[in-house]
Design a protein around this motif. Structure first.
Motif, PDB file in Angstrom:
ATOM      1  N   LYS A   3      65.161  29.229  29.678  1.00  0.00           N
ATOM      2  CA  LYS A   3      64.833  27.539  30.198  1.00  0.00           C
ATOM      3  C   LYS A   3      63.597  27.799  30.105  1.00  0.00           C
ATOM      4  N   VAL A   4      62.729  28.481  30.943  1.00  0.00           N
ATOM      5  CA  VAL A   4      61.277  29.097  31.629  1.00  0.00           C
ATOM      6  C   VAL A   4      60.359  28.716  30.833  1.00  0.00           C
ATOM      7  N   VAL A   5      59.503  26.697  31.046  1.00  0.00           N
ATOM      8  CA  VAL A   5      58.718  26.565  30.203  1.00  0.00           C
ATOM      9  C   VAL A   5      57.028  27.661  31.208  1.00  0.00           C
ATOM     10  N   ALA A   6      55.991  27.710  30.573  1.00  0.00           N
ATOM     11  CA  ALA A   6      54.868  28.459  31.124  1.00  0.00           C
ATOM     12  C   ALA A   6      53.999  27.599  32.430  1.00  0.00           C
ATOM     13  N   THR A   7      53.735  26.589  31.951  1.00  0.00           N
ATOM     14  CA  THR A   7      53.647  25.329  32.366  1.00  0.00           C
ATOM     15  C   THR A   7      53.939  24.265  32.283  1.00  0.00           C
ATOM     16  N   ALA A   8      53.520  23.493  33.295  1.00  0.00           N
ATOM     17  CA  ALA A   8      53.476  21.905  33.725  1.00  0.00           C
ATOM     18  C   ALA A   8      53.405  20.931  32.828  1.00  0.00           C
ATOM     19  N   ALA A   9      52.640  21.500  32.325  1.00  0.00           N
ATOM     20  CA  ALA A   9      51.683  20.268  31.496  1.00  0.00           C
ATOM     21  C   ALA A   9      52.527  20.587  29.592  1.00  0.00           C
ATOM     22  N   ALA A 170      63.845  12.998  33.391  1.00  0.00           N
ATOM     23  CA  ALA A 170      64.279  13.088  34.896  1.00  0.00           C
ATOM     24  C   ALA A 170      63.407  14.829  35.300  1.00  0.00           C
ATOM     25  N   LEU A 171      62.429  14.793  36.442  1.00  0.00           N
ATOM     26  CA  LEU A 171      61.914  15.541  36.587  1.00  0.00           C
ATOM     27  C   LEU A 171      62.274  15.406  38.485  1.00  0.00           C
ATOM     28  N   VAL A 172      62.703  16.904  38.640  1.00  0.00           N
ATOM     29  CA  VAL A 172      62.788  17.387  39.924  1.00  0.00           C
ATOM     30  C   VAL A 172      62.192  18.543  40.636  1.00  0.00           C
ATOM     31  N   ARG A 173      62.495  18.739  41.638  1.00  0.00           N
ATOM     32  CA  ARG A 173      62.206  20.291  42.249  1.00  0.00           C
ATOM     33  C   ARG A 173      62.918  20.848  43.084  1.00  0.00           C
ATOM     34  N   VAL A 202      67.401  14.553  29.221  1.00  0.00           N
ATOM     35  CA  VAL A 202      66.404  15.455  29.375  1.00  0.00           C
ATOM     36  C   VAL A 202      65.808  15.770  31.011  1.00  0.00           C
ATOM     37  N   THR A 203      66.293  16.876  31.293  1.00  0.00           N
ATOM     38  CA  THR A 203      65.732  17.256  32.604  1.00  0.00           C
ATOM     39  C   THR A 203      64.616  19.159  33.021  1.00  0.00           C
ATOM     40  N   VAL A 204      63.767  18.516  33.816  1.00  0.00           N
ATOM     41  CA  VAL A 204      62.742  19.403  33.814  1.00  0.00           C
ATOM     42  C   VAL A 204      62.814  19.369  35.450  1.00  0.00           C
ATOM     43  N   VAL A 226      73.631  23.906  33.048  1.00  0.00           N
ATOM     44  CA  VAL A 226      74.337  22.423  32.332  1.00  0.00           C
ATOM     45  C   VAL A 226      72.977  21.149  32.194  1.00  0.00           C
ATOM     46  N   PHE A 227      73.224  20.629  33.408  1.00  0.00           N
ATOM     47  CA  PHE A 227      71.653  19.574  33.407  1.00  0.00           C
ATOM     48  C   PHE A 227      70.871  19.080  33.726  1.00  0.00           C
ATOM     49  N   VAL A 228      69.998  21.293  33.519  1.00  0.00           N
ATOM     50  CA  VAL A 228      68.744  21.589  33.151  1.00  0.00           C
ATOM     51  C   VAL A 228      68.631  21.592  32.039  1.00  0.00           C
ATOM     52  N   HIS A 229      67.681  20.985  31.606  1.00  0.00           N
ATOM     53  CA  HIS A 229      66.876  22.027  30.076  1.00  0.00           C
ATOM     54  C   HIS A 229      65.654  22.432  29.863  1.00  0.00           C
ATOM     55  N   ARG A 230      64.303  22.380  31.479  1.00  0.00           N
ATOM     56  CA  ARG A 230      63.334  23.123  31.523  1.00  0.00           C
ATOM     57  C   ARG A 230      62.726  23.668  32.093  1.00  0.00           C
TER      58      ARG A 230
END
Length: 251
Positions: A3-9, A170-173, A202-204, A226-230
């Motif tokens: 599920k890794v995405v290269a950039t926040a953008a 959703a945006l989380v850290r 969709v949770t990032v 299961v709760f995280v998409h990116r």
């Protein structure tokens, strides 16, 4: 499964105007600052935000708030955020104030598939009886007030019915995450981040440390993938960028 995405953008590129977004963080702890900055750069506006507070010290959600990108906030705490208070009182911002524990449970319930629940918090107040100002008219009057909620007795004790929260995004850290989206949070960052993540369709997640699958002990996982998409891995500099809201010294 990766599920890794290269950039926040790239991770927030499909967040459009007017969508609802649950955002993790507690004060300045555990705030997904890089994702928020990317969302600001994308130009998305008219956002409906669900978060404990709306940023502080010109960071976090305060970046979007100051740019006029937020239309509605569901939260618990205005605190020392003067711009938040100004926009609310000026009628520029719709605000639903919720008891902090109730907000946490509404998010958790949304992620767990529970449509509503009863709680004693707020019984006998405007939280249950209605009348809380949600939007002012800019002249000191109330343009929109909260409605009364259902109250029911169980074993002689009154409880108010609260509805679960589900958001478009959703945006989380997290302090640590793997490529499958399993996350670990550190201390106060665990207060709202897992709950916000559960509520998003969709949770990032931005993660301070990315590890390979198996790099997290299953017993140490705070939020399953299961709760995280990116998943967006932060650079060392981004991970270390943590501000302090109030410094105290000991004499």
């Amino acid at each position: 499964m990766d599920k890794v995405v290269a950039t926040a953008a790239e991770a927030v590129a499909d967040v459009r105007d007017g969508v609802s977004v649950a955002v993790g963080g507690f004060g300045l702890s555990g705030v997904p600052n890089e994702l928020i900055r990317a969302l600001h750069a994308s130009g998305a506006a008219g956002l409906h935000v669900v978060s404990n507070n709306c940023g502080a010290l010109d960071s976090g959600l305060a970046v979007l708030l100051g740019a006029g990108r937020i239309a509605r906030v569901t939260g618990s705490y205005i605190g020392a955020n003067k711009e938040f208070a100004r926009q609310y009182l000026a009628g520029e911002l719709e605000v639903e104030l919720v008891p902090q524990g109730t907000l946490a449970e509404r998010l958790r319930a949304g992620g767990a598939g529970v449509p509503a629940f009863y709680t004693p918090a707020g019984v006998g107040t405007q939280v249950a009886e209605g009348g809380l100002p949600q939007r002012y008219d800019g002249r000191g009057g109330v343009a929109l007030a909260s409605r009364a909620k259902e109250v029911r007795e169980f074993d002689g004790t009154p409880y108010v019915l609260e509805h679960a929260i589900r958001t478009d995004f959703a945006l989380v850290r997290a302090a640590k995450g793997d490529r499958h989206g399993n996350l670990v949070f550190r201390r106060s960052a665990r207060n709202f981040n897992p709950l916000a993540a559960m509520a998003g369709r969709v949770t990032v997640a931005e993660v301070e440390e990315l590890v390979e699958p198996g790099g997290i002990d299953p017993d140490a996982v705070h939020l399953p993938g299961v709760f995280v998409h990116r998943v967006v891995p932060l650079t060392r500099e981004q991970a270390a960028d943590k501000r302090i809201e109030k410094r105290t010294v000991r004499g």
